[in-house]
Design a protein around this motif. Structure first.
Motif, short mmCIF file in Angstrom:
data_model
loop_
_atom_site.label_atom_id
_atom_site.label_comp_id
_atom_site.label_asym_id
_atom_site.label_seq_id
_atom_site.Cartn_x
_atom_site.Cartn_y
_atom_site.Cartn_z
N HIS A 119 0.83 -1.21 0.00
CA HIS A 119 0.00 0.00 0.00
C HIS A 119 0.87 1.26 0.00
CE1 HIS A 119 -3.26 -2.73 1.15
NE2 HIS A 119 -4.11 -1.77 0.86
N ASP A 123 0.89 1.22 -4.47
CA ASP A 123 -0.40 1.92 -4.54
C ASP A 123 -0.22 3.42 -4.56
OD1 ASP A 123 -2.24 -0.21 -4.72
OD2 ASP A 123 -2.04 -0.64 -2.60
N GLY A 187 -6.61 -4.15 -9.91
CA GLY A 187 -6.89 -4.39 -8.50
C GLY A 187 -6.42 -5.76 -8.07
N ALA A 191 -3.31 -6.73 -5.37
CA ALA A 191 -3.51 -7.69 -4.28
C ALA A 191 -2.49 -8.81 -4.36
CB ALA A 191 -4.93 -8.25 -4.34
N ARG A 310 -7.94 0.97 -2.57
CA ARG A 310 -7.25 0.14 -1.58
C ARG A 310 -6.72 0.99 -0.41
NH1 ARG A 310 -4.48 -4.55 -2.54
NH2 ARG A 310 -2.46 -3.55 -2.21
#
Length: 585
Positions: A119, A123, A187, A191, A310
């Motif tokens: 993250h 991200d 997405g 993950a 996210r």
């Protein structure tokens, strides 16, 4: 375009910066209209045999002006837009890191380290691209496309322009179809990257265990299988991504064919000049970037949208540990009243503590013993407010610990956990981690109290020796004693030693406890241990089993009771005698 709406708070905050960037893009687009027009005029002049030195110098001067202006305006938009993207990244990284600092133990049980790292890296990079490349691509394509179309209509021929752009609606259809698929696929890709991060972090951290048990091949195979799954998912992302450019090229090819065929017809019928057709083809070439930009834009936006969802989901999680309004900010001190009737860990129906009640007077020492899993560390977790979902209350200095600010409570507590975490910095900085203003003499004093001063002097650079990651270069006993020194340097009102002497020998243990007794005579201490000699001098000792207190009293009282404590004492004394006899041999 939903990601722009989600980031609206930031674009409103930095509207001046982005307005300057968009203005610079507009000026670049306007300057870009000059070269095709000049080229067309030169072609017509050569066709009419009317080229003069004066005209040539004038045209070259205009081209030079256009080149210099483009350089300056491009520099301006890069500073504004890329600077805005970097500022967004810093803002989000700060928000995310501070969020990590505020979250409770339940949050870290739910999210693994590798996932949180994903993250904070991939991200956030994808979101930054929206504020940088995304904004640039959108406005540059719109401005360049619209100004070029206006120039084609006004300076060349409106009929040729309308016919040439007939294939353009196909781009919007393509972008919409592929964009939605790309959002879902990316997405899944993020993950999968999180899972790969988890595996990598776990394997690197546990490499000693892996090598000790000879599991290198098995762990490598497990890692390779995970990499294969990540590659398989990314192939789908790349496949969808790779469709944008070929489809765009096909549509642009149709535009060129129409331009040459219909434009040639207009030239043959003397409705436009050959120079105008050359200029028009140059303008069509200028439309190539806006058309390709549509595919690139949807790629950036969908990736950023998936990543923002996210990150937003992570930031939306709330800590269960909440400070009370007008909480007490003064450091806690005084007697401790512990009255927990029942506590269970989240998502676990088993009671971790039941009817654990005791009062610890200020300046006294409490010992807590019991089997592994008896609930010793759980008592400390509640006292440190890692969990608040228990029945009962805990008071410190006459106030419920929930009435204090977290800083007010935790600043009064020095805690040495079972797992001693050391940072990759110097020995001295590890000791004064919570008090960087402490002088070298304070650091040495804390090290002496923890009986680690002599060991430190033997290190290569003494107190300036760099500690490897997680203290990898130190023995277990040295790490424990450094953690004790770190906990006592501030002279906390309450010191908690959670099995913090398990890795030191009996002589060192006795030295540390004597130092604690001497220097903390007026301070409160709680010691949890498996070795009963660590708690034998405590003012009261609690014996736990399955989260309940099954015995309590002083060392002599518990020996007289002939219960679990007495049996363990006899067993450990016997082990010490056998060990001493073997050492004598």
């Amino acid at each position: 375009m939903g990601i722009f709406k989600k980031l609206g708070w930031y674009f409103r905050q930095e509207r001046k910066r982005y307005a300057m960037g968009v203005l610079a893009l507009l000026l670049v687009a306007l300057v870009n209209l000059i070269p095709p027009k000049i080229i067309g005029s030169m072609v017509d002049a050569m066709n009419d045999h009317s080229v003069t030195a004066h005209k040539l110098v004038f045209w070259l001067a205009l081209l030079l002006f256009a080149g210099i202006a483009q350089y300056l305006f491009r520099f301006a938009w890069r500073v504004a837009i890329w600077g805005g993207a970097a500022l967004l990244e810093r803002t989000l990284r700060t928000q995310l890191f501070w969020h990590f600092m505020k979250m409770d133990a339940t949050f870290y049980q739910k999210h693994r380290t590798g996932d949180l790292m994903a993250h904070a890296t991939n991200d956030l990079n994808a979101i930054q691209n929206v504020a940088g490349a995304g904004v640039l691509t959108m406005f540059d394509s719109l401005i360049t496309g619209s100004t070029t179309l206006i120039a084609m209509i006004t300076l060349i021929d409106w009929r040729l322009t309308i016919v040439a752009i007939l294939p353009m609606p196909l781009l919007a259809l393509m972008a919409r179809k592929l964009g939605s698929k790309l959002h879902d696929s990316f997405g899944e890709s993020q993950a999968a990257f999180s899972r790969l991060n988890d595996k990598t972090q776990e394997s690197v951290s546990g490499v000693k265990v892996i090598k000790t048990f000879g599991q290198e091949k098995e762990d490598t195979q497990d890692f390779n299988n995970l990499v294969d799954r990540v590659i398989k998912i990314n192939r789908r992302v790349n496949f969808i991504d790779s469709l944008f450019d070929p489809v765009t090229s096909l549509i642009m090819g149709m535009t060129y064919v129409i331009t040459i065929v219909y434009g040639g017809y207009l030239v043959l019928n003397n409705q436009i000049t050959i120079g105008q057709l050359v200029s028009f083809v140059s303008y069509v070439s200028a439309l190539v970037w806006p058309m390709f930009a549509i595919g690139r834009l949807f790629n950036i936006l969908e990736r950023g949208n998936a990543s923002y969802d996210r990150v937003e989901k992570l930031l939306a999680e709330k800590s269960t540990i909440i400070e009370a309004p007008k909480a007490i900010s003064a450091p806690a001190h005084g007697d401790i009243r512990y009255a927990v009737d029942q506590f269970s860990y989240p998502d676990d129906d088993t009671n971790a503590l039941v009817d654990v009640h005791f009062t610890l007077r200020a300046g006294k020492t409490l010992g807590i013993v019991g089997k592994v899993g008896a609930g010793k560390s759980t008592i400390f977790k509640l006292l440190l407010r890692e969990f608040d979902n228990y029945k009962g209350f805990i008071e410190f200095g006459g106030h419920n610990i929930k009435e204090y600010t977290l800083d007010g409570l935790l600043d009064s507590i020095g805690y040495v956990p079972q797992d001693n975490f050391l940072f990759s910095t110097t020995v001295a900085n590890n000791i004064r981690f919570s008090a960087y203003n402490k002088e070298a003499t304070d650091v040495e004093s804390a090290a002496r109290d923890a009986a680690v001063h002599d060991d430190i002097l033997k290190f290569t650079d003494g107190y300036d020796t760099m500690v490897g990651e997680r203290g990898v270069s130190l023995s277990g006993g040295q790490k424990q004693r450094l953690a004790i020194a770190r906990a006592v340097i501030n002279g906390p009102e309450l010191l908690i030693l959670d099995d913090a002497l398990s890795a030191v020998d009996a002589k060192t243990e006795e030295e540390i406890l004597e130092n604690m007794h001497r220097d903390r005579a007026d301070k409160t201490t709680i010691i949890a241990a498996h070795r009963l000699s660590s708690v034998m001098h405590a003012d009261e000792i609690l014996v736990l089993e399955n989260g309940r207190i099954i015995e309590r009293g002083t060392h002599d009282q518990l020996l007289a009771n002939d219960g679990w404590y007495a049996q363990m004492w006899d067993l450990q004394q016997l082990e010490d005698k056998i060990g001493g006899a073997q050492d004598g041999e």
